[in-house]
Design a protein around this motif. Structure first.
Motif, PDB file in Angstrom:
ATOM      1  N   TRP A  63      33.712  -4.065  47.699  1.00 39.76           N
ATOM      2  CA  TRP A  63      32.651  -5.075  47.572  1.00 39.76           C
ATOM      3  C   TRP A  63      32.649  -5.742  46.202  1.00 39.76           C
ATOM      4  O   TRP A  63      31.971  -6.754  46.005  1.00 39.76           O
ATOM      5  CB  TRP A  63      31.290  -4.447  47.849  1.00 39.76           C
ATOM      6  N   ASP A  69      34.355 -15.738  48.730  1.00 40.54           N
ATOM      7  CA  ASP A  69      32.935 -16.062  48.654  1.00 40.54           C
ATOM      8  C   ASP A  69      32.415 -16.131  47.216  1.00 40.54           C
ATOM      9  O   ASP A  69      31.230 -16.353  46.999  1.00 40.54           O
ATOM     10  CB  ASP A  69      32.115 -15.021  49.437  1.00 40.54           C
ATOM     11  N   ASP A  73      28.857 -17.872  46.156  1.00 40.08           N
ATOM     12  CA  ASP A  73      27.759 -17.044  45.685  1.00 40.08           C
ATOM     13  C   ASP A  73      27.257 -17.514  44.325  1.00 40.08           C
ATOM     14  O   ASP A  73      26.048 -17.479  44.049  1.00 40.08           O
ATOM     15  CB  ASP A  73      28.198 -15.584  45.619  1.00 40.08           C
ATOM     16  N   HIS A 145      21.266 -15.846  54.319  1.00 37.66           N
ATOM     17  CA  HIS A 145      21.262 -14.613  53.530  1.00 37.66           C
ATOM     18  C   HIS A 145      21.901 -13.457  54.290  1.00 37.66           C
ATOM     19  O   HIS A 145      22.516 -12.574  53.675  1.00 37.66           O
ATOM     20  CB  HIS A 145      19.818 -14.260  53.151  1.00 37.66           C
ATOM     21  N   ILE A 148      26.185 -12.329  54.817  1.00 35.41           N
ATOM     22  CA  ILE A 148      27.036 -11.633  53.848  1.00 35.41           C
ATOM     23  C   ILE A 148      27.823 -10.501  54.498  1.00 35.41           C
ATOM     24  O   ILE A 148      27.347  -9.852  55.430  1.00 35.41           O
ATOM     25  CB  ILE A 148      26.210 -11.072  52.673  1.00 35.41           C
ATOM     26  N   PHE A 151      28.045  -6.233  49.925  1.00 37.28           N
ATOM     27  CA  PHE A 151      26.702  -6.023  49.396  1.00 37.28           C
ATOM     28  C   PHE A 151      26.799  -5.801  47.891  1.00 37.28           C
ATOM     29  O   PHE A 151      27.192  -4.730  47.435  1.00 37.28           O
ATOM     30  CB  PHE A 151      26.110  -4.792  50.100  1.00 37.28           C
ATOM     31  N   ASN A 155      24.124 -11.108  45.955  1.00 37.94           N
ATOM     32  CA  ASN A 155      23.632 -11.366  47.313  1.00 37.94           C
ATOM     33  C   ASN A 155      22.145 -11.685  47.332  1.00 37.94           C
ATOM     34  O   ASN A 155      21.652 -12.398  48.210  1.00 37.94           O
ATOM     35  CB  ASN A 155      23.872 -10.156  48.221  1.00 37.94           C
ATOM     36  N   MET A 158      21.697 -15.236  47.218  1.00 30.05           N
ATOM     37  CA  MET A 158      22.445 -16.014  48.203  1.00 30.05           C
ATOM     38  C   MET A 158      21.506 -16.382  49.349  1.00 30.05           C
ATOM     39  O   MET A 158      21.480 -15.742  50.396  1.00 30.05           O
ATOM     40  CB  MET A 158      23.646 -15.233  48.723  1.00 30.05           C
ATOM     41  N   HIS A 200      20.195  -5.554  45.788  1.00 32.71           N
ATOM     42  CA  HIS A 200      21.464  -5.806  46.459  1.00 32.71           C
ATOM     43  C   HIS A 200      22.653  -5.246  45.681  1.00 32.71           C
ATOM     44  O   HIS A 200      23.799  -5.547  46.005  1.00 32.71           O
ATOM     45  CB  HIS A 200      21.654  -7.311  46.684  1.00 32.71           C
ATOM     46  N   HIS A 224      20.409  -5.010  56.171  1.00 29.66           N
ATOM     47  CA  HIS A 224      21.547  -5.904  56.384  1.00 29.66           C
ATOM     48  C   HIS A 224      22.496  -5.421  57.477  1.00 29.66           C
ATOM     49  O   HIS A 224      23.585  -5.979  57.624  1.00 29.66           O
ATOM     50  CB  HIS A 224      22.298  -6.121  55.067  1.00 29.66           C
TER      51      HIS A 224
END
Length: 303
Positions: A63, A69, A73, A145, A148, A151, A155, A158, A200, A224
């Protein structure tokens, strides 16, 4: 040896440093009337500490690596942080027009005024978050949101800017109605940003029994989970008090999260580019409706 020490510092010291240290510094700066540039610098330092902690002690190492991304982000974070700062700047104008009765406890110690603002804002933001999972129009914007697949700290920012504005309005408007001072609003804005980083974070920090009270990363990961209905838990921003009252609190100590469990099962093809995500809520596909059939695994059997 040094790495073991650093990991221990992150595991047990990162949360107090951010929650008490950074927020404490923001409270002190706001109370003293310091330039907003100091607060911007404090936020940038907090973001740097967030990234450092995630690399010293990651919950999931992959992660930490962008998956196409990273730029998106940063764009989300920049726009939404700017919105927070702008909202603080317009509070004097809003206060002059919407304050119903100035019953704010100006005589309280400043730190208690900030704590009161946090608790009131937490209720408004939590209820708006909850509604965003129940009302189709709101979900269109909130879905950004939930798209994603990893994590980590950024985030939290986002979000579609319209949904960010809605949540903050729900949190701040009740405060404005009773005479929220600008300096308290400044400290609140920093607290929101710090909380989103903590909530997050990919840092594998420990908070013990506080995970049942504070809305931090151990509990928020459950929110999530990608299956419709299963992720409708742990809505709180600062605390989980309202989740306990709403019956939406969830925690399973045996759960281990991976990217395959995050996102939206009903929309694995959700747009990933920044501008496309801004436009998606206005498209027919932005409804992101869950499929009418198919197994939605419980938290325990979705491992």
């Amino acid at each position: 040896m040094l790495m073991r020490m650093l990991k221990s510092v992150v595991r047990y010291g990162y949360m107090p440093f951010m929650l008490l240290g950074v927020n404490g510094a923001a409270v002190a700066l706001a109370a003293s009337g310091a330039s907003k540039l100091w607060l911007v610098g404090l936020l940038l330092a907090a973001i740097g500490c967030s990234f450092a902690a995630e690399r010293v002690l990651p919950y999931e190492a992959e992660w930490n690596s962008p998956a196409g991304d990273g730029g998106r982000d940063v764009a989300h974070a920049g726009v939404n942080e700017l919105l927070l700062l702008v909202s603080v700047g317009v509070i004097p104008v809003l206060a002059a027009t919407v304050t119903v009765a100035d019953v704010w406890p100006h005589s309280w110690p400043f730190v208690l005024q900030v704590l009161l603002a946090v608790l009131v804002a937490d209720l408004g933001i939590t209820l708006t978050h909850y509604a965003s999972h129940k009302i189709g129009l709101l979900w269109r914007f909130h879905a950004v949101h939930h798209s994603i697949k990893r994590f980590y700290g950024f985030n939290g920012l986002m979000k579609h800017p319209l949904h960010q504005t809605l949540e903050m309005s729900a949190g701040v408007t009740p405060l404005l109605l009773i005479g929220l001072p600008v300096d308290v609003a400044v400290a609140l804005a920093v607290a929101v940003a710090v909380q989103l980083l903590l909530q997050h974070s990919n840092a594998d920090y420990r908070i013990g029994a506080l995970k049942y009270v504070l809305a931090l990363n151990e509990g928020h990961r459950f929110h999530h989970l990608k299956w419709a209905g299963i992720g409708d838990v742990n809505f709180g921003l600062f605390t989980l008090a309202w989740d306990h009252l709403l019956g939406t609190f969830s925690y399973d100590p045996a759960r281990r999260f991976t990217s395959e469990q995050l996102g939206m099962a009903a929309r694995p093809d959700y747009p990933t580019a920044y501008l496309a995500q801004l436009a998606e809520p206005f498209r027919a596909s932005g409804a992101c409706q869950a499929e009418p059939t198919g197994h939605q695994p419980a938290v325990q059997d979705a491992v």
